[in-house]
Design an enzyme around this catalytic site. Structure first.
Site, PDB file in Angstrom:
ATOM      1  N   HIS A 108       0.858  -1.189   0.000  1.00  0.00           N
ATOM      2  CA  HIS A 108       0.000   0.000   0.000  1.00  0.00           C
ATOM      3  C   HIS A 108       0.890   1.233   0.000  1.00  0.00           C
ATOM      4  O   HIS A 108       1.935   1.244   0.650  1.00  0.00           O
ATOM      5  CB  HIS A 108      -0.879  -0.006   1.261  1.00  0.00           C
ATOM      6  CG  HIS A 108      -1.445   1.335   1.606  1.00  0.00           C
ATOM      7  ND1 HIS A 108      -0.924   2.119   2.627  1.00  0.00           N
ATOM      8  CD2 HIS A 108      -2.454   2.050   1.054  1.00  0.00           C
ATOM      9  CE1 HIS A 108      -1.621   3.249   2.690  1.00  0.00           C
ATOM     10  NE2 HIS A 108      -2.546   3.230   1.753  1.00  0.00           N
ATOM     11  N   ASN A 110       0.626   5.823  -0.434  1.00  0.00           N
ATOM     12  CA  ASN A 110      -0.247   6.989  -0.523  1.00  0.00           C
ATOM     13  C   ASN A 110       0.600   8.248  -0.378  1.00  0.00           C
ATOM     14  O   ASN A 110       1.474   8.300   0.484  1.00  0.00           O
ATOM     15  CB  ASN A 110      -1.286   6.886   0.608  1.00  0.00           C
ATOM     16  CG  ASN A 110      -2.104   8.149   0.760  1.00  0.00           C
ATOM     17  OD1 ASN A 110      -1.872   8.938   1.670  1.00  0.00           O
ATOM     18  ND2 ASN A 110      -3.045   8.337  -0.118  1.00  0.00           N
ATOM     19  N   ARG A 112      -0.153  12.608  -0.474  1.00  0.00           N
ATOM     20  CA  ARG A 112      -1.259  13.558  -0.601  1.00  0.00           C
ATOM     21  C   ARG A 112      -0.844  14.969  -0.185  1.00  0.00           C
ATOM     22  O   ARG A 112       0.131  15.161   0.553  1.00  0.00           O
ATOM     23  CB  ARG A 112      -2.456  13.089   0.225  1.00  0.00           C
ATOM     24  CG  ARG A 112      -2.139  12.877   1.686  1.00  0.00           C
ATOM     25  CD  ARG A 112      -3.277  12.202   2.439  1.00  0.00           C
ATOM     26  NE  ARG A 112      -2.915  12.017   3.849  1.00  0.00           N
ATOM     27  CZ  ARG A 112      -2.242  10.977   4.313  1.00  0.00           C
ATOM     28  NH1 ARG A 112      -1.854  10.017   3.496  1.00  0.00           N
ATOM     29  NH2 ARG A 112      -1.945  10.888   5.601  1.00  0.00           N
ATOM     30  N   HIS A 177      -7.737  -4.471  18.322  1.00  0.00           N
ATOM     31  CA  HIS A 177      -8.579  -5.602  18.744  1.00  0.00           C
ATOM     32  C   HIS A 177      -7.896  -6.946  18.504  1.00  0.00           C
ATOM     33  O   HIS A 177      -8.344  -7.965  19.019  1.00  0.00           O
ATOM     34  CB  HIS A 177      -9.948  -5.547  18.057  1.00  0.00           C
ATOM     35  CG  HIS A 177      -9.905  -5.734  16.576  1.00  0.00           C
ATOM     36  ND1 HIS A 177      -9.465  -4.753  15.722  1.00  0.00           N
ATOM     37  CD2 HIS A 177     -10.248  -6.790  15.793  1.00  0.00           C
ATOM     38  CE1 HIS A 177      -9.543  -5.200  14.475  1.00  0.00           C
ATOM     39  NE2 HIS A 177     -10.008  -6.432  14.491  1.00  0.00           N
ATOM     40  N   GLY A 260     -19.271  11.606   2.141  1.00  0.00           N
ATOM     41  CA  GLY A 260     -19.891  11.431   0.833  1.00  0.00           C
ATOM     42  C   GLY A 260     -18.895  11.317  -0.298  1.00  0.00           C
ATOM     43  O   GLY A 260     -19.164  11.738  -1.420  1.00  0.00           O
ATOM     44  N   ARG A 262     -16.357   9.178  -3.033  1.00  0.00           N
ATOM     45  CA  ARG A 262     -16.729   8.200  -4.066  1.00  0.00           C
ATOM     46  C   ARG A 262     -16.471   6.788  -3.536  1.00  0.00           C
ATOM     47  O   ARG A 262     -15.326   6.341  -3.451  1.00  0.00           O
ATOM     48  CB  ARG A 262     -15.918   8.466  -5.329  1.00  0.00           C
ATOM     49  CG  ARG A 262     -16.347   7.602  -6.500  1.00  0.00           C
ATOM     50  CD  ARG A 262     -15.675   8.076  -7.776  1.00  0.00           C
ATOM     51  NE  ARG A 262     -16.223   7.357  -8.925  1.00  0.00           N
ATOM     52  CZ  ARG A 262     -15.719   6.239  -9.418  1.00  0.00           C
ATOM     53  NH1 ARG A 262     -14.647   5.680  -8.860  1.00  0.00           N
ATOM     54  NH2 ARG A 262     -16.256   5.659 -10.479  1.00  0.00           N
TER      55      ARG A 262
END
Length: 302
Positions: A108, A110, A112, A177, A260, A262
């Site tokens: 992974h 990312n 930004r 958890h 909200g 995508r």
């Protein structure tokens, strides 16, 4: 602080998405990314690229998004009141690769950028991102290589940067958890504006480009390694942890779903298949047990 150049950041991110997709297609040899361009009603849009049923990649997505608006959603300004009443822009590239072969780790990454502006006031901006590795059948040499690339790209920015962002990654990708890390970590940073804009941007670029340097050699080493049903079953079981983390803890996923965003692009990070089994325990001394004893807690790799 030097003035942020938003257009320059966007140009880099689009180029990075192209470069990563091209390199992963090459590494796969068969699969191709299919692009879905989308627009956001409130302003902005993106390019979601997904590969399914490749030779090496079972499913992978590389997403670029650039959204903007006249005001931040209330959920985002609750703990940052200074952002209220400012117009904002947020852009980034995020990706997750789920390979077929259980000996090739999931990865992974990312990167930004965020900026909020108000007439007559200094802009508020920062960078964030990182990359992390989730092996199922780990090899110490692969994990050390991953962390060596991480350390080396941080080096020009200060001796203390790798330990700080490595430790942040270990803390962030942790399933409370389950009391285990999601994988073997890497780098994680957020709210980065401690240096002038040009230096912060250079660091974000180094992380974006460093992902391929870290991941491609591991793919090459492991993609032809034979495996059977046992390894595949364990891979699917461990992918369940990936799902748990993304839906319970991941800030980007939660923020996107709550504001909200995508949905298809947000949930692109999910594995195509995963499984759960009640109270499953690895057999003592097995390769599966080694993952639990040696790899799912924070440690120094270099």
């Amino acid at each position: 602080m030097s003035k942020p150049d938003v257009a320059q950041v966007k140009a880099f991110l689009l180029q990075l998405q192209d470069e990563i997709c091209r390199s992963l297609e090459q590494a796969d040899g068969v699969g191709r990314f299919v692009e879905d361009a989308w627009a956001r009603e409130g302003g902005g849009g993106g390019r979601t690229r997904v590969m399914r049923h490749g030779d090496m990649i079972e499913q992978g997505g590389v997403n670029f998004s650039h959204v903007y608006g006249d005001a931040m959603p209330a959920s985002a300004t609750a703990h940052r009141p200074e952002l209220a009443g400012r117009k904002f822009e947020a852009m980034g590239v995020s990706l997750v690769i789920h390979p077929h072969n259980p000996y090739v780790p999931t990865s992974h990454a990312n990167v930004r950028f965020f900026i909020a502006e108000k007439e007559g006031e200094e802009p508020i901006w920062w960078f964030g991102g990182g990359f992390d590795l989730t092996p199922f059948y780990p090899f110490a040499e692969d994990v050390q290589h991953w962390h060596r690339v991480s350390r080396d790209l941080c080096q020009p920015f200060g001796e203390d940067i790798y330990p700080e962002f490595k430790s942040w990654c270990d803390r962030y990708f942790f399933l409370k958890h389950r009391n285990e890390t999601r994988g073997v970590g890497g780098l994680f940073f957020d709210d980065l504006n401690r240096w002038p804009f040009a230096d912060c941007f250079a660091f974000m670029q180094a992380v974006g480009r460093g992902y391929l340097d870290a991941y491609l050699p591991i793919i090459e080493r492991r993609k032809a390694q034979p495996y059977g049903e046992r390894e595949r079953e364990f891979q699917l079981y461990r992918r369940g942890r990936y799902v748990e983390f993304n839906l319970v803890y991941d800030r980007g996923t939660l923020f996107g779903l709550q504001t909200g965003g995508r949905t298809e692009s947000i949930l692109m990070s999910m594995p195509p298949l995963a499984r759960w089994e009640y109270d499953w325990q690895p057999e003592a001394g097995s390769p599966e047990a080694l993952l639990y004893t040696d790899y799912l807690a924070p440690r120094e790799w270099l």
